[in-house]
Design a protein around this motif. Structure first.
Motif, PDB file in Angstrom:
ATOM      1  N   ILE A 293     -14.639  -0.226  23.341  1.00  0.00           N
ATOM      2  CA  ILE A 293     -14.240   0.297  21.910  1.00  0.00           C
ATOM      3  C   ILE A 293     -15.235   0.680  21.089  1.00  0.00           C
ATOM      4  N   LEU A 294     -16.393   0.351  21.285  1.00  0.00           N
ATOM      5  CA  LEU A 294     -17.727   0.931  20.355  1.00  0.00           C
ATOM      6  C   LEU A 294     -17.676   2.408  21.078  1.00  0.00           C
ATOM      7  N   SER A 295     -17.517   2.833  22.431  1.00  0.00           N
ATOM      8  CA  SER A 295     -17.628   4.159  23.273  1.00  0.00           C
ATOM      9  C   SER A 295     -16.928   5.067  22.342  1.00  0.00           C
ATOM     10  N   GLY A 296     -15.566   4.677  22.268  1.00  0.00           N
ATOM     11  CA  GLY A 296     -14.397   5.446  21.402  1.00  0.00           C
ATOM     12  C   GLY A 296     -14.933   5.679  20.187  1.00  0.00           C
ATOM     13  N   TRP A 297     -15.596   5.020  19.290  1.00  0.00           N
ATOM     14  CA  TRP A 297     -16.139   5.236  18.041  1.00  0.00           C
ATOM     15  C   TRP A 297     -17.457   6.177  18.410  1.00  0.00           C
ATOM     16  N   LEU A 298     -18.194   6.018  18.768  1.00  0.00           N
ATOM     17  CA  LEU A 298     -19.333   6.970  19.153  1.00  0.00           C
ATOM     18  C   LEU A 298     -18.925   8.111  19.635  1.00  0.00           C
ATOM     19  N   SER A 299     -17.906   8.342  20.486  1.00  0.00           N
ATOM     20  CA  SER A 299     -17.437   9.629  21.176  1.00  0.00           C
ATOM     21  C   SER A 299     -16.744  10.593  20.058  1.00  0.00           C
ATOM     22  N   ASP A 300     -16.668   9.890  18.757  1.00  0.00           N
ATOM     23  CA  ASP A 300     -16.285  10.831  17.676  1.00  0.00           C
ATOM     24  C   ASP A 300     -17.006  11.353  17.014  1.00  0.00           C
ATOM     25  N   ARG A 301     -18.380  10.699  17.177  1.00  0.00           N
ATOM     26  CA  ARG A 301     -19.550  11.266  16.268  1.00  0.00           C
ATOM     27  C   ARG A 301     -20.757  11.855  17.137  1.00  0.00           C
ATOM     28  N   TYR A 302     -20.886  11.654  18.056  1.00  0.00           N
ATOM     29  CA  TYR A 302     -22.267  12.062  18.998  1.00  0.00           C
ATOM     30  C   TYR A 302     -21.600  12.819  20.241  1.00  0.00           C
ATOM     31  N   ASP A 303     -22.754  13.720  20.560  1.00  0.00           N
ATOM     32  CA  ASP A 303     -22.578  14.534  22.040  1.00  0.00           C
ATOM     33  C   ASP A 303     -22.097  13.544  23.086  1.00  0.00           C
ATOM     34  N   ASN A 304     -21.090  13.864  23.358  1.00  0.00           N
ATOM     35  CA  ASN A 304     -20.197  12.926  24.696  1.00  0.00           C
ATOM     36  C   ASN A 304     -21.289  13.258  25.672  1.00  0.00           C
ATOM     37  N   ARG A 305     -21.907  14.203  26.212  1.00  0.00           N
ATOM     38  CA  ARG A 305     -22.616  14.373  27.237  1.00  0.00           C
ATOM     39  C   ARG A 305     -23.989  13.453  27.297  1.00  0.00           C
ATOM     40  N   LYS A 306     -24.683  13.350  25.989  1.00  0.00           N
ATOM     41  CA  LYS A 306     -25.701  12.461  25.894  1.00  0.00           C
ATOM     42  C   LYS A 306     -25.235  11.059  25.992  1.00  0.00           C
ATOM     43  N   LEU A 307     -23.965  10.877  25.457  1.00  0.00           N
ATOM     44  CA  LEU A 307     -23.389   9.209  25.633  1.00  0.00           C
ATOM     45  C   LEU A 307     -23.325   9.089  27.086  1.00  0.00           C
ATOM     46  N   LEU A 308     -22.914   9.873  27.806  1.00  0.00           N
ATOM     47  CA  LEU A 308     -22.510   9.543  29.351  1.00  0.00           C
ATOM     48  C   LEU A 308     -23.710   9.328  29.967  1.00  0.00           C
ATOM     49  N   PHE A 309     -24.737  10.361  29.596  1.00  0.00           N
ATOM     50  CA  PHE A 309     -25.903  10.300  30.311  1.00  0.00           C
ATOM     51  C   PHE A 309     -26.581   8.845  30.050  1.00  0.00           C
ATOM     52  N   TRP A 310     -26.568   8.249  28.909  1.00  0.00           N
ATOM     53  CA  TRP A 310     -27.082   6.925  28.757  1.00  0.00           C
ATOM     54  C   TRP A 310     -26.265   5.860  29.350  1.00  0.00           C
ATOM     55  N   TYR A 311     -25.033   6.174  29.691  1.00  0.00           N
ATOM     56  CA  TYR A 311     -23.936   5.117  30.086  1.00  0.00           C
ATOM     57  C   TYR A 311     -24.314   4.924  31.572  1.00  0.00           C
ATOM     58  N   TYR A 312     -24.378   6.266  32.313  1.00  0.00           N
ATOM     59  CA  TYR A 312     -24.842   6.239  33.678  1.00  0.00           C
ATOM     60  C   TYR A 312     -26.210   5.731  33.970  1.00  0.00           C
ATOM     61  N   SER A 313     -27.007   6.089  33.296  1.00  0.00           N
ATOM     62  CA  SER A 313     -28.498   5.848  33.480  1.00  0.00           C
ATOM     63  C   SER A 313     -28.573   4.283  33.411  1.00  0.00           C
ATOM     64  N   LEU A 314     -28.102   3.720  32.450  1.00  0.00           N
ATOM     65  CA  LEU A 314     -28.355   2.382  32.159  1.00  0.00           C
ATOM     66  C   LEU A 314     -27.666   1.266  33.209  1.00  0.00           C
ATOM     67  N   ARG A 315     -26.439   1.932  33.621  1.00  0.00           N
ATOM     68  CA  ARG A 315     -25.385   1.333  34.910  1.00  0.00           C
ATOM     69  C   ARG A 315     -26.432   1.474  35.926  1.00  0.00           C
ATOM     70  N   GLY A 316     -26.969   2.479  36.452  1.00  0.00           N
ATOM     71  CA  GLY A 316     -27.852   2.897  37.553  1.00  0.00           C
ATOM     72  C   GLY A 316     -28.997   2.004  37.457  1.00  0.00           C
ATOM     73  N   LEU A 317     -29.778   1.805  36.494  1.00  0.00           N
ATOM     74  CA  LEU A 317     -31.044   1.020  36.537  1.00  0.00           C
ATOM     75  C   LEU A 317     -30.591  -0.551  36.497  1.00  0.00           C
ATOM     76  N   SER A 318     -29.433  -0.900  36.091  1.00  0.00           N
ATOM     77  CA  SER A 318     -28.928  -2.244  36.286  1.00  0.00           C
ATOM     78  C   SER A 318     -28.646  -2.730  37.714  1.00  0.00           C
ATOM     79  N   LEU A 319     -28.088  -1.674  38.314  1.00  0.00           N
ATOM     80  CA  LEU A 319     -27.731  -1.809  39.836  1.00  0.00           C
ATOM     81  C   LEU A 319     -28.895  -1.968  40.843  1.00  0.00           C
TER      82      LEU A 319
END
Length: 432
Positions: A293-319
């Protein structure tokens, strides 16, 4: 008609019937995701009873993920041709029948047919495309909120059913764990049959937020089952398509195929019982609900490429960190938080990038193919992680591979250069 009578009663109370459709769609997604995720809790019980290896069971479940994804580009056409109610009832009936017949399975091919083919096709008919169709047909305003809520239904299904299923496996056996999902799918199918309608006009209403009827629309373009392949051919000429499809392949590889399928078995290797492991998955579902839900809100306001960069990077580090968590309460809680927030959070930014690049008219079917790549990644991980566990007696190589792949996906999305597409023929719009 029950739906029309209910619509009038709700309308007198200031409630639009569109919210009934949202509730039905949410419940459909909840039950489908529960059915899709439950077999991950049954790897070890099935292996003990039938003597099938984890790699064998994983290969059957990989079929489920592949078909779930490949149905995406065609589900909108089915909904346009046969209507929402018929498609959703058929999908839930397939899932219900597959779950019911699985209670009596004795051969490995039964597993492939029931939980591979039937579950994959049934759940794929009501994948993310259903949320897009409902939001476009029934809502003039608040579409973003509706898509966010409906996308989050998969997290809610995991949150509700997996801990219950794991407890039932531990105390009564795996067959009893299937029953709640089976009953839920059957009950929701009945509710959909009586209450789901295709469009607001079917209950004498305008879309939510509309103040006047839409002007005369052009005759809808005839579409057929060859249309998705034509859309794929056109989209595949764009580098953006391959970057999004490649990153979404890694998304599926690092979520549904790996964690959803193998996490309880992974925890079992570390000495953690199925109920605590399923509780961690439920915790991920809770954080996923917030993150999506927060991602939907952020995607209306920020660069979606940068959002995806952080999502994938944090997921990768957690794995990458998970094997060193020692599977303690603290370690798994930290993993659940960081991993859960990123689980389906990748969907809203990816959808927006598809729409920006390929236009609203083609966005539905293009995203359908990108989602197919996601599920093919899930199938690869479901099968591959099972093979790794069987051959090496540990899941660690699969976790490290998925974590590193997520870091690569983060760099891939940063390489996207947006250039809005020219106006395209309205093929997907008529399906939505």
């Amino acid at each position: 008609m029950i739906a029309h009578t209910l619509s009038q009663r709700l309308q007198r109370r200031g409630i639009h019937y569109a919210w009934v459709i949202v509730a039905l769609t949410f419940l459909t997604g909840l039950a489908s995701s529960a059915a899709l995720g439950l077999p991950g809790a049954l790897l070890q019980p099935l292996s003990k009873e039938f003597g099938w290896g984890v790699d064998q069971i994983s290969s059957a479940l990989a079929v489920r993920f592949a078909l779930f994804g490949l149905m995406g580009p065609f589900s909108a056409i089915l909904m346009e041709r046969f209507g929402l109610r018929k498609v959703v009832v058929t999908a839930l009936s397939l899932v219900t029948a597959g779950s019911l017949l699985a209670l009596g399975m004795t051969q490995f091919w039964h597993l492939v047919l029931l939980w591979g083919v039937m579950l994959g096709v049934g759940s794929g008919m009501t994948a993310l495309v259903l949320s897009a169709v409902v939001s476009n047909r029934w809502f003039e305003t608040r579409r973003g909120l509706v898509v966010g809520l409906l996308t989050a239904s998969s997290a809610t299904g995991q949150l509700i059913f997996l801990p219950v299923g794991a407890w039932l496996v531990e105390h009564f056996g795996w067959r009893m764990a299937v029953l709640p999902v089976l009953v839920a799918c059957g009950v929701i199918a009945v509710a959909v049959f009586f209450l789901m309608r295709n469009r607001p006009a079917d209950v004498g209403q305008l879309p939510f937020g509309a103040t006047q009827p839409a002007g005369a629309a052009a005759a809808p373009m005839a579409i057929g089952f060859a249309t998705p392949f034509r859309i794929l051919r056109e989209a595949s000429r764009s580098l953006v398509f391959w970057l999004l499809a490649g990153s979404f392949f890694i998304c599926g590889l690092s979520t549904n195929g790996l964690i959803q399928t193998h996490f309880i078995s992974l925890c079992g290797d570390a000495g953690l019982g199925p109920v605590p492991a399923a509780s961690v998955l439920a915790m991920m579902g809770a954080f996923d609900l917030i993150g999506t839900i927060l991602s939907g809100w952020l995607s209306d306001r920020y660069d979606n490429r940068k959002l995806l960069f952080w999502y994938y990077s944090l997921r990768g580090l957690s794995l990458l960190w998970l094997p060193y968590s020692e599977f303690t309460l603290y370690g798994l809680s930290v993993f659940a938080m960081f991993y859960g927030l990123d689980w389906i959070a990748t969907v809203p930014p990816t959808v927006r990038l598809v729409a920006t690049t390929f236009g609203k008219e083609k966005a539905g079917m293009v995203f359908g193919w990108i989602f197919a790549a996601h599920q093919l990644g899930a199938a690869v991980a479901a099968f591959g992680a099972g093979q790794v566990r069987t051959l090496l007696l540990t899941y660690n190589p699969a976790l490290f591979t998925a974590g590193a792949a997520c870091l690569v996906a983060g760099l891939m999305v940063l390489a996207i250069r947006l250039r809005p597409a020219a106006v395209a023929a309205p093929v997907a719009a008529s399906a939505a």
